[in-house]
Design a protein around this motif. Structure first.
Motif, PDB file in Angstrom:
ATOM      1  N   LYS A   6       0.964  -1.042   0.683  1.00 15.33           N
ATOM      2  CA  LYS A   6       0.577   0.383  -0.160  1.00 15.33           C
ATOM      3  C   LYS A   6       0.727   1.007  -0.167  1.00 15.33           C
ATOM      4  CE  LYS A   6      -4.700  -0.935   1.886  1.00 15.33           C
ATOM      5  NZ  LYS A   6      -5.414  -0.745   2.968  1.00 15.33           N
ATOM      6  N   ARG A   7       1.864   1.254   0.629  1.00 17.47           N
ATOM      7  CA  ARG A   7       2.790   2.373   0.683  1.00 17.47           C
ATOM      8  C   ARG A   7       4.500   2.266   0.802  1.00 17.47           C
ATOM      9  NH1 ARG A   7       1.714   2.062   6.401  1.00 17.47           N
ATOM     10  NH2 ARG A   7      -0.069   3.489   6.542  1.00 17.47           N
ATOM     11  N   TYR A  10       9.406   2.271   3.668  1.00 21.24           N
ATOM     12  CA  TYR A  10      10.785   4.059   4.008  1.00 21.24           C
ATOM     13  C   TYR A  10      12.207   3.237   3.962  1.00 21.24           C
ATOM     14  CZ  TYR A  10       5.882   6.674   3.671  1.00 21.24           C
ATOM     15  OH  TYR A  10       4.799   6.779   2.958  1.00 21.24           O
ATOM     16  N   HIS A  59       5.887  11.933  -1.432  1.00 23.78           N
ATOM     17  CA  HIS A  59       4.258  11.467  -1.751  1.00 23.78           C
ATOM     18  C   HIS A  59       4.461  12.169  -3.556  1.00 23.78           C
ATOM     19  CE1 HIS A  59       4.167   9.944   2.053  1.00 23.78           C
ATOM     20  NE2 HIS A  59       3.773  10.901   2.605  1.00 23.78           N
ATOM     21  N   PHE A  62       2.521  10.525  -5.769  1.00 20.55           N
ATOM     22  CA  PHE A  62       1.117   9.478  -5.116  1.00 20.55           C
ATOM     23  C   PHE A  62       0.208  10.422  -5.649  1.00 20.55           C
ATOM     24  CE2 PHE A  62       4.376   6.770  -2.936  1.00 20.55           C
ATOM     25  CZ  PHE A  62       4.452   5.679  -3.563  1.00 20.55           C
ATOM     26  N   GLU A  63       0.354  11.923  -5.834  1.00 19.32           N
ATOM     27  CA  GLU A  63      -0.614  12.477  -5.892  1.00 19.32           C
ATOM     28  C   GLU A  63      -0.900  12.923  -7.349  1.00 19.32           C
ATOM     29  OE1 GLU A  63      -1.080  14.522  -3.761  1.00 19.32           O
ATOM     30  OE2 GLU A  63       0.219  14.424  -2.103  1.00 19.32           O
TER      31      GLU A  63
ATOM     32  N   MET C   1     -10.535  17.314  11.123  1.00 22.46           N
ATOM     33  CA  MET C   1      -9.808  18.219  10.720  1.00 22.46           C
ATOM     34  C   MET C   1     -11.186  19.665  10.029  1.00 22.46           C
ATOM     35  SD  MET C   1      -7.343  19.956   8.658  1.00 22.46           S
ATOM     36  CE  MET C   1      -7.281  20.562   7.209  1.00 22.46           C
TER      37      MET C   1
ATOM     38  N   GLN D  10      -4.505   5.594  -0.603  1.00 24.61           N
ATOM     39  CA  GLN D  10      -3.411   5.102   0.663  1.00 24.61           C
ATOM     40  C   GLN D  10      -3.972   6.619   0.904  1.00 24.61           C
ATOM     41  OE1 GLN D  10      -3.160   2.790   3.063  1.00 24.61           O
ATOM     42  NE2 GLN D  10      -1.985   4.057   4.057  1.00 24.61           N
ATOM     43  N   MET D  11      -2.820   7.415  -0.008  1.00 22.84           N
ATOM     44  CA  MET D  11      -2.467   9.184   0.383  1.00 22.84           C
ATOM     45  C   MET D  11      -3.838  10.376   0.754  1.00 22.84           C
ATOM     46  SD  MET D  11       0.909   8.455   0.341  1.00 22.84           S
ATOM     47  CE  MET D  11       1.500   7.551  -0.063  1.00 22.84           C
ATOM     48  N   LYS D  87       7.663   8.030   9.026  1.00 23.82           N
ATOM     49  CA  LYS D  87       7.673   7.010   9.768  1.00 23.82           C
ATOM     50  C   LYS D  87       5.709   7.177  10.602  1.00 23.82           C
ATOM     51  CE  LYS D  87       8.764   2.646   9.743  1.00 23.82           C
ATOM     52  NZ  LYS D  87       8.254   1.945   8.846  1.00 23.82           N
ATOM     53  N   TYR D  89       4.333  10.028  10.389  1.00 25.14           N
ATOM     54  CA  TYR D  89       2.897   9.964   9.197  1.00 25.14           C
ATOM     55  C   TYR D  89       2.385   8.530   9.313  1.00 25.14           C
ATOM     56  CZ  TYR D  89       1.216  10.992   4.717  1.00 25.14           C
ATOM     57  OH  TYR D  89      -0.078  10.991   3.104  1.00 25.14           O
ATOM     58  N   ALA D  90       2.949   8.032   8.867  1.00 26.49           N
ATOM     59  CA  ALA D  90       2.017   6.228   8.159  1.00 26.49           C
ATOM     60  C   ALA D  90       1.766   5.623   9.325  1.00 26.49           C
ATOM     61  CB  ALA D  90       3.545   5.494   7.536  1.00 26.49           C
ATOM     62  N   GLN D  93      -1.596   7.311  10.102  1.00 25.45           N
ATOM     63  CA  GLN D  93      -2.421   6.631   9.453  1.00 25.45           C
ATOM     64  C   GLN D  93      -3.233   5.715   9.261  1.00 25.45           C
ATOM     65  OE1 GLN D  93      -0.535   6.500   5.781  1.00 25.45           O
ATOM     66  NE2 GLN D  93      -1.464   8.074   4.372  1.00 25.45           N
ATOM     67  N   ASP D  94      -2.495   4.559  10.196  1.00 22.75           N
ATOM     68  CA  ASP D  94      -2.435   3.554  10.576  1.00 22.75           C
ATOM     69  C   ASP D  94      -3.301   3.543  11.779  1.00 22.75           C
ATOM     70  OD1 ASP D  94      -1.805   1.984   8.335  1.00 22.75           O
ATOM     71  OD2 ASP D  94       0.333   1.682   9.418  1.00 22.75           O
ATOM     72  N   ASP D 197      -7.989  12.562  11.590  1.00 24.01           N
ATOM     73  CA  ASP D 197      -7.702  13.990  11.058  1.00 24.01           C
ATOM     74  C   ASP D 197      -5.656  13.769  11.812  1.00 24.01           C
ATOM     75  OD1 ASP D 197      -6.606  16.818  11.790  1.00 24.01           O
ATOM     76  OD2 ASP D 197      -8.244  16.682  13.746  1.00 24.01           O
TER      77      ASP D 197
END
Lengths: 91, 223, 588, 225
Positions: A6-7, A10, A59, A62-63, C1, D10-11, D87, D89-90, D93-94, D197
Motif C-alpha cells: 500500500k505504501r 520507507y 509522496h 502518488f499525487e 480537521m 492510501q495517500m 514513519k 505519518y504512516a 495513518q494506521d 485527522d
C-alpha cells in the motif's frame, strides 16, 4: 501483493539514500577521475537523492498531476536564471 | 529647444534614428487606431434609454487577425533591430583598426587615458587627462571602460552611444564620430550624490588637430 | 480537521460579537484586512506623491528655496534649498514607496483580499490568520521604511533598484543606517507578499462556490490569481537578493563587491529576475479590474473572454524570460541581449490582444459613463501609450539612446500612473459601496477624473521629448549639461503641471473621507453588475454569506436576450438553469 | 486495482478536502509555500553557482576548510529524521498515535542534533578564522592562504556563500524543529491526531522533507564539489 504494498517501503528508501550518500563521498574523495566527470556524477547523484525524497517521502509519486505541476513550476525558472547568470562569463 | 533626437554626430545615428522613426511610425499607427477608435466608440455607443447592447462573446476571426498582425510586426522588428544590435554591440562588432582610448570612471569624474604617439594603450607614453575626451573624426574609436568604485554609464547623446561602466569588468564600446565639434559626455547611471555633475567635454577634431593636441597634452602631462 | 469555511459559517450567525480589536485591528476578516491595506497604502501613496513634488520643485526651480521647505532639517534642505544628497534620497524613496507601499498593496493587498472571497463565493480566505500576518508584516515594513527618512544620515539613496555596489558600500553611497533599513523593510514586504499570495492561490484553487468553474471566474479574479503566482515566485528572489545585500552592508560579505570577486551585475540579474515579474504584478490586477468595469459600463459581455485569460497567462509566463531588457547597456552578454529583445517584443502581442478585446467590448455597447467607467476607458487609452513607448526601449539599438533617460520615466509612469493608478481610482470608486456601504460623490469623482486626466498628460507626455533629447534620469540639476539647458522651460511646465496634478488628488482624498460618513447610502447592487459580491448587502457582512450562492453562468452576461433587464447575475437562477453539482465536483 | 491506484487511495486523507484540487487547504498551502521556498533557495544557490563559475581563480578544494566527516554524519542524521518523520505519518495513518508520537519525537531529536552540530561546526570554523567576510587575519586559515594551500582571491566569496546558504538552511531546520515541537506539545501529546485527522503531521512533514531535500543539494555542491 496489491494490499501488501500500500505504501512505499520507507526503510528501503532510507537505505537507498544512505548508500547514495556513501557513494557520493567515495566519488568525491576516493575515485581518481577527471574533475568535470566527477562534478557531473556528483550532481547526478544529488538530483537522484532529491528525487527520491520528493517522490517517496513527499509522496509526489502518488499525487495527482496538477499538484506535481505545482511542485515543479519553479524549477525551470530557477534553471533559466542560473544559466543566464552563468552565460555572462562565457562570451 | 528641439523636439527630436539630438543632432547626429556618429555613424550609429543612421541606423538608430532610422529604427526610432520606423518604430514611431508603427506605434503611431497603432496609437491613432486605438485612440480614435476609443473616442469614436465613446461617442457613438454612449448609453441611450431603452436600447440594449449587442450581445456577443467575441469573434474568433477578428481575434486571430489582431493577434497575428502584432506578432508578425514584432518578430520583424526584432530581426531588424538585432541586425543593427550585432553591428553596434555584438561580440565581433569592434572594427580591428579602432583607435583605443581608456576611460576610467570614478566618483565623480572621468579619467581619459590616451595611447600617446604609438597608438597603443598600456605603454610608457600613455597619458591621462581628467574630464576631457578628444577623439579624431572619421575613425572608429575603441573605448576601454573601467570603474574605480560603482557603476557609471558612458553616454554621449549626439553619438547615440551608451555603455555602463561596471566595476570588476573590462567593457569595450566603440563609436565613430562624424562631425567635428564639442559635445558632452555624461554619466547616466545613478552613481552617488555627485552623479549630476559627473560630466566631461568631448572634442571631435580633425586628425591634424587631434595630433597637435595630443603632442601638447602629452608634454603637459609629463611635466 | 475543521475547515475554515465551516468555522466562518457558525461564527457569523446574526450578530457580530467580536471585540473592537479583533474586529478592526487584529482582524482576520478578509474585507477588514483589505480595508486596512487600503488606508495604509493610500497614506503611502500620499507620501510618495509628496516626495515627487519636492523632486519636481528642484527640477523646475533649481536652487530656489522650496515653499514650506524651511521645516526640513539642515541635512536635507538648508533654508528650503534641496541638497544633492537629499535629492537622490527623494528619487529612491519615491520609487520605493510608490512601488512597494502604494501600487502593489493597493492592487494586491486591497483588491486581492477584498475581491477574491467575494467574487468566487466563499466565507473568507483559506488561512485568515496568515492573512492578518500578511497585513502586519507589510505595516511593519512600511513603518521601517518611513522611519528611514528620519535617521541622521538620511534614507537609502541608490535608486529604488539599489544597484550594487553603490548600495552595498556605505563609503560609496554616504548612507549606512538608511540603506540597511531599506533592506530590512523590503524583507518584510517580501514576506508579506509571499504570505498573501499563498493565501490567494489556495483560496482560488480550493474554495470556489458550487458552479464557479475556472472559466466562470471574473477576469479580475483570474488576473489576481496569476499575479499571486508571480508574487509567490518572484518575491522570494528579491528577499534572497536583499538578504545578501544586507549581509554585504552589515557583516562584510562580498556578494556584490567586485574588489573581492563579487559581481555587480549579479545584483542586477537577481533584482530584475524579480523585478520584471513585479512589473506585471503592478499591472495585471489593474487589467483584470478594468475588464470587469468596462464590461459593466458597456453593458456587454467581455469580448473574447478566453483569449483574455490566455493573454494574462502568456504575459505572466513571458514575464519570467524578459528581465534582461532592463540591462541591455549594462555590459551584459550581448547575445543574451538579443534573446531578451525578442521575448520582450513578443510580450506586445498579448498586450495588444487585451487592448483590442477591451475595444471590442465597447463596440456596439450601451456605454454608461459612471466614474469607474471613465477611469477604465482612460486606463485603456493611457496603457496603450505606455505599452507602445515600451517598444522603443525593447529594440536594443534604440535603447542605447533612450535607456535611463526621461523617456523611460515617461514610459513607466504611463503604465504605472496612467495604467495602474487610473484603474485603482476606478476600482476604489466601484467597490467602495461594497466596502463601506456608501457611494462616493459622483460629481466630484468626475471633476477629479478630468483634472487628473489633463494634468497627468501634461506631466508625463513632455517627458518623452526631454528623454529623446537625452535628459538623464535622477539628475539633481540637469542644467549642468549645456545641451539640457534649453529644455528648462519644459521642466518648468512639467513641474507646474505636477503641482496641479498633486492638488487634484486631494479632491479624491477628500471625496474618499467625506463619503465615508456623508456619502449616499449604497443599494445592494448600485452598478447593476453580475458578480457574486453584489448578492450581498452593502457593506458586506462578516463571513459574507449565510450560505454560499450557487453559480449558474459566466460573469459577463450583460444584455443577455434571456432576461428583460440588461444584466444577468451569476447567482440568479433561471428556470432553464441546472443546479451545479455538489461540493467537490470540480475535479472529478 | 493497480498498485499505483491503491497507493493514491492510501495517500488521500479520509477527512474532507475542500473543493477544487481535492487536496485540503493546509497541504495545498504548504506545497505553494514550498514553491516559493524553492525560489528563495534558487536565489541563494544560483548566486553561489554564478559567483563560483565566474570567480577570479580557483575555489578552495573540498575538505581543507570544512570538516567533511562531521557534515557527512549530519547529512545522514537529516536523512534519518526524514525517515522517522514519514514513519510518524504512516503510524498515524494506521491509527497508532503512540507510535506516531515516538517517531515524531525522534524526528525532533534528529533535527535538534543537526542544528547543534551545525552550530558546533560554525564555532569551530570561526575559531579557525573562516568567517562570512572570508578569512580572518592572523588566524590558522590565514596561514594556509599565505602558503598557497588556499586561494586568496576566492576566499571572500567562499565565506559569503557558505555561511549564507548553510545559515539559511539551518534557520529553516530550526523553524522546523520549533514547529514540530509545538505540534508535539499542543496536538500530539493531548492526542488530537487520529486516523481521521492528521493534516498537521502531513503538512509539517512536507516542510521537513523539503528541508532535507535542500540539504541533499547543498551538501553536494558546497561540501563535495
Amino acid at each position: 501483493m496489491e494490499t501488501a504494498h500500500k505504501r512505499p517501503n520507507y526503510i528501503l528508501i532510507w537505505v537507498y539514500l544512505a548508500v547514495l550518500t556513501a557513494a557520493e563521498l567515495a566519488l568525491a574523495f576516493e575515485l581518481p577521475i577527471p574533475r568535470n566527470l566527477k562534478l557531473l556524477l556528483l550532481l547526478f547523484l544529488a538530483v537522484w537523492k532529491a528525487a527520491l525524497v520528493g517522490l517517496f517521502f513527499m509522496h509526489l509519486k502518488f499525487e495527482k498531476w496538477n499538484l506535481r505541476i505545482l511542485a515543479l513550476v519553479p524549477l525551470p525558472l530557477a534553471v533559466i536564471f542560473i544559466l543566464a547568470g552563468m552565460s555572462e562569463h562565457i562570451w | 529647444m528641439h523636439w527630436w533626437l539630438p543632432p547626429k554626430a556618429s555613424t550609429f545615428t543612421g541606423p538608430i534614428d532610422g529604427l526610432f522613426l520606423a518604430i514611431l511610425i508603427i506605434t503611431g499607427i497603432a496609437f491613432v487606431l486605438v485612440e480614435v477608435g476609443l473616442i469614436w466608440f465613446v461617442v457613438k455607443y454612449r448609453a441611450r434609454p431603452g436600447r440594449k447592447a449587442f450581445y456577443t462573446h467575441g469573434n474568433t476571426r477578428a481575434e486571430v487577425i489582431w493577434t497575428t498582425i502584432p506578432a508578425v510586426t514584432m518578430v520583424a522588428l526584432g530581426l531588424i533591430s538585432n541586425h543593427y544590435w550585432v553591428q553596434i554591440k555584438g561580440r565581433n562588432s569592434i572594427p580591428p583598426n579602432a583607435y583605443p582610448i581608456g576611460v576610467h570612471a570614478k566618483q565623480f569624474e572621468w579619467q581619459v587615458t590616451y595611447p600617446g604617439a604609438d597608438g597603443k594603450l598600456g605603454t610608457a607614453d600613455d597619458f591621462t587627462v581628467r574630464n576631457q575626451l578628444h577623439v579624431p573624426v572619421g575613425r572608429p574609436i575603441l573605448v576601454q571602460l573601467s570603474s574605480e568604485d560603482v557603476i557609471h554609464s558612458f553616454y554621449v547623446p549626439q553619438f547615440r552611444v551608451r555603455q555602463d561602466v561596471v566595476p570588476g569588468m573590462d567593457i569595450k564600446a566603440w563609436f565613430q564620430a562624424t562631425v567635428p565639434g564639442t559635445y558632452e559626455l555624461g554619466c547616466s547611471q545613478l552613481c552617488g550624490l555627485g552623479h549630476y555633475r559627473m560630466r566631461a567635454q568631448v572634442f571631435v577634431q580633425t586628425q591634424e588637430d587631434y595630433d597637435a593636441w595630443m603632442k601638447q597634452a602629452a608634454q603637459e602631462a609629463s611635466q | 480537521m475543521t475547515s475554515v469555511a465551516a468555522t466562518a459559517h457558525g461564527a457569523h450567525a446574526h450578530h457580530d460579537d467580536r471585540s473592537f480589536v479583533r474586529k478592526y485591528i487584529f482582524s482576520t476578516d478578509h474585507k477588514i484586512i483589505g480595508i486596512q491595506f487600503l488606508f495604509v497604502s493610500l497614506f503611502f501613496l500620499l507620501v510618495g506623491g509628496l516626495l515627487a513634488m519636492q523632486m519636481r520643485w528642484q527640477l523646475g526651480f533649481p536652487g530656489k528655496p522650496m515653499p514650506g521647505g524651511g521645516i526640513l532639517p539642515e541635512t536635507m534642505a538648508p533654508g528650503g534649498v534641496i541638497l544633492p544628497e537629499y535629492y537622490i534620497q527623494l528619487v529612491t524613496m519615491h520609487g520605493t514607496f510608490m512601488i512597494f507601499f502604494a501600487i502593489m498593496p493597493l492592487l494586491v493587498g486591497v483588491f486581492a483580499n477584498f475581491l477574491i472571497p467575494l467574487k468566487i463565493g466563499t466565507h473568507d480566505m483559506a488561512f485568515p490568520r496568515i492573512n492578518m500576518w500578511s497585513f502586519w508584516t507589510f505595516f511593519i515594513g512600511g513603518l521601517v521604511m518611513l522611519s528611514s527618512l528620519f535617521v541622521p544620515d538620511g534614507a537609502a539613496r541608490a535608486g529604488w533598484t539599489m544597484y550594487a555596489p553603490l548600495s552595498a558600500r556605505h563609503d560609496y553611497s554616504g548612507a549606512s543606517i538608511g540603506q540597511e533599513l531599506w533592506s530590512v523593510s523590503i524583507i518584510f514586504v517580501g514576506l508579506s507578499s509571499i504570505l498573501g499570495s499563498l493565501n490567494y492561490i489556495t483560496t482560488i484553487i480550493n474554495n470556489r462556490a458550487p458552479g464557479m468553474t475556472w472559466f466562470r471566474m471574473p477576469l479580475s479574479v483570474w488576473s489576481l490569481f496569476i499575479t499571486a503566482i508571480l508574487g509567490l515566485l518572484a518575491l522570494p528572489v528579491l528577499s534572497g537578493a536583499v538578504i545578501m545585500l544586507l549581509f554585504d552592508q552589515i557583516i562584510g560579505t562580498h556578494f556584490f563587491d567586485p574588489g573581492a570577486g563579487g559581481q555587480a551585475l549579479l545584483w542586477q540579474h537577481l533584482f530584475w529576475f524579480f523585478g520584471h515579474p513585479e512589473v506585471y504584478i503592478l499591472i495585471l490586477p489593474a487589467m483584470g479590474m478594468v475588464s470587469d468595469i468596462i464590461s459593466n459600463g458597456s453593458r456587454k459581455p467581455i469580448f473574447g473572454y478566453h483569449s483574455m485569460v490566455f493573454a494574462i497567462v502568456a504575459i505572466a509566463f513571458l514575464g519570467w524570460i524578459v528581465w534582461g531588457h532592463h540591462m541591455f547597456v549594462s555590459g551584459m552578454n550581448p547575445t543574451l541581449g538579443s534573446s531578451f529583445m525578442v521575448s520582450t517584443l513578443v510580450i506586445a502581442v498579448p498586450s495588444a490582444v487585451k487592448t483590442f478585446n477591451w475595444m471590442g467590448t465597447m463596440w456596439r455597447g450601451n456605454l454608461r459613463f459612471h466614474v469607474p467607467m471613465l477611469h477604465a476607458v482612460a486606463f485603456v487609452a493611457m496603457f496603450v501609450i505606455g505599452g507602445l513607448s515600451g517598444i522603443f526601449m525593447a529594440a536594443t539599438p534604440v535603447d542605447m539612446q533612450i535607456h535611463d533617460t526621461y523617456f523611460i520615466v515617461a514610459h513607466l509612469h504611463y503604465v504605472l500612473f496612467g495604467g495602474s493608478l487610473f484603474a485603482l481610482f476606478g476600482a476604489i470608486t466601484y467597490w467602495y459601496p461594497k466596502m463601506f456601504g456608501r457611494l462616493m460623490n459622483e460629481g466630484w469623482g468626475k471633476v477629479h477624473f478630468w483634472l487628473t486626466f489633463i494634468f497627468y498628460n501634461c506631466v508625463f507626455f513632455p517627458m518623452h521629448i526631454t528623454g529623446m533629447a537625452g535628459e538623464m534620469r535622477r539628475l539633481y540639476d540637469p542644467n549642468q549639461y549645456t545641451f539640457l539647458q534649453p529644455l528648462q522651460p519644459i521642466r518648468v511646465f512639467i513641474s507646474i503641471s505636477a503641482f496641479l496634478l498633486f492638488a487634484t488628488q486631494l479632491i479624491f482624498f477628500v471625496n474618499f473621507w467625506w463619503s465615508l460618513w456623508k456619502g449616499k447610502k449604497a443599494p445592494q447592487n448600485p452598478w447593476e453588475d453580475n458578480g457574486l459580491e453584489w448578492s450581498l448587502p452593502s457593506p458586506a457582512p462578516h463571513g459574507n454569506w449565510e450560505r454560499v450562492p450557487n453559480v449558474y453562468r459566466g460573469p459577463y452576461e450583460f444584455s443577455s436576450p434571456q432576461v428583460a433587464e440588461d444584466y444577468l447575475p451569476q447567482y440568479k437562477k433561471l428556470p432553464t438553469d441546472r443546479e451545479p453539482a455538489a461540493a467537490s465536483a470540480a475535479t472529478h | 486495482m493497480t498498485h499505483a491506484a491503491a497507493a493514491v487511495d492510501q495517500m488521500r486523507p479520509p477527512f474532507p478536502a475542500e473543493r477544487g484540487l481535492d487536496v485540503y487547504n493546509k497541504k495545498l498551502g504548504m506545497w505553494i509555500f514550498l514553491a516559493s521556498e524553492v525560489m528563495f533557495f534558487a536565489a541563494l544557490i544560483g548566486t553561489y553557482i554564478i559567483l563560483r563559475f565566474g570567480a577570479p581563480g580557483e575555489w578552495a578544494r573540498p575538505g581543507i576548510v570544512l570538516n567533511i566527516k562531521i557534515t557527512a554524519f549530519n547529512t545522514f542524521l537529516l536523512i534519518c529524521s526524514s525517515v522517522s518523520m514519514v514513519k510518524a505519518y504512516a503510524a498515524i495513518q494506521d491509527g497508532d498515535p503512540k507510535k506516531m508520537r515516538f517517531w515524531l519525537l525522534m524526528t525532533i531529536l534528529g533535527g535538534a542534533t543537526f542544528v547543534g552540530i551545525q552550530v558546533y561546526e560554525y564555532i569551530h570554523l570561526i575559531e579557525h578564522g573562516f568567517v562570512p567576510a572570508g578569512v580572518r587575519e592572523g588566524s590558522e586559515l590565514a596561514a594556509l592562504v599565505a602558503n598557497g594551500t588556499l586561494p586568496a582571491a576566492t576566499m571572500g566569496l567562499y565565506g559569503s556563500t557558505f555561511f549564507t546558504m548553510t545559515g539559511f538552511h539551518g534557520f529553516h531546520v530550526t523553524c522546523g524543529v520549533i514547529s514540530m515541537t509545538y505540534l508535539y506539545l499542543t496536538k500530539a501529546l493531548p492526542g488530537k491526531y487520529s486516523k481521521n485527522d492528521y493534516g498537521g503531521i502531513e503538512t509539517v512533514g512536507l516542510y521537513w522533507h523539503f528541508v532535507d531535500l535542500v540539504w541533499i543539494i547543498l551538501f553536494t555542491i558546497v561540501y563535495l564539489i
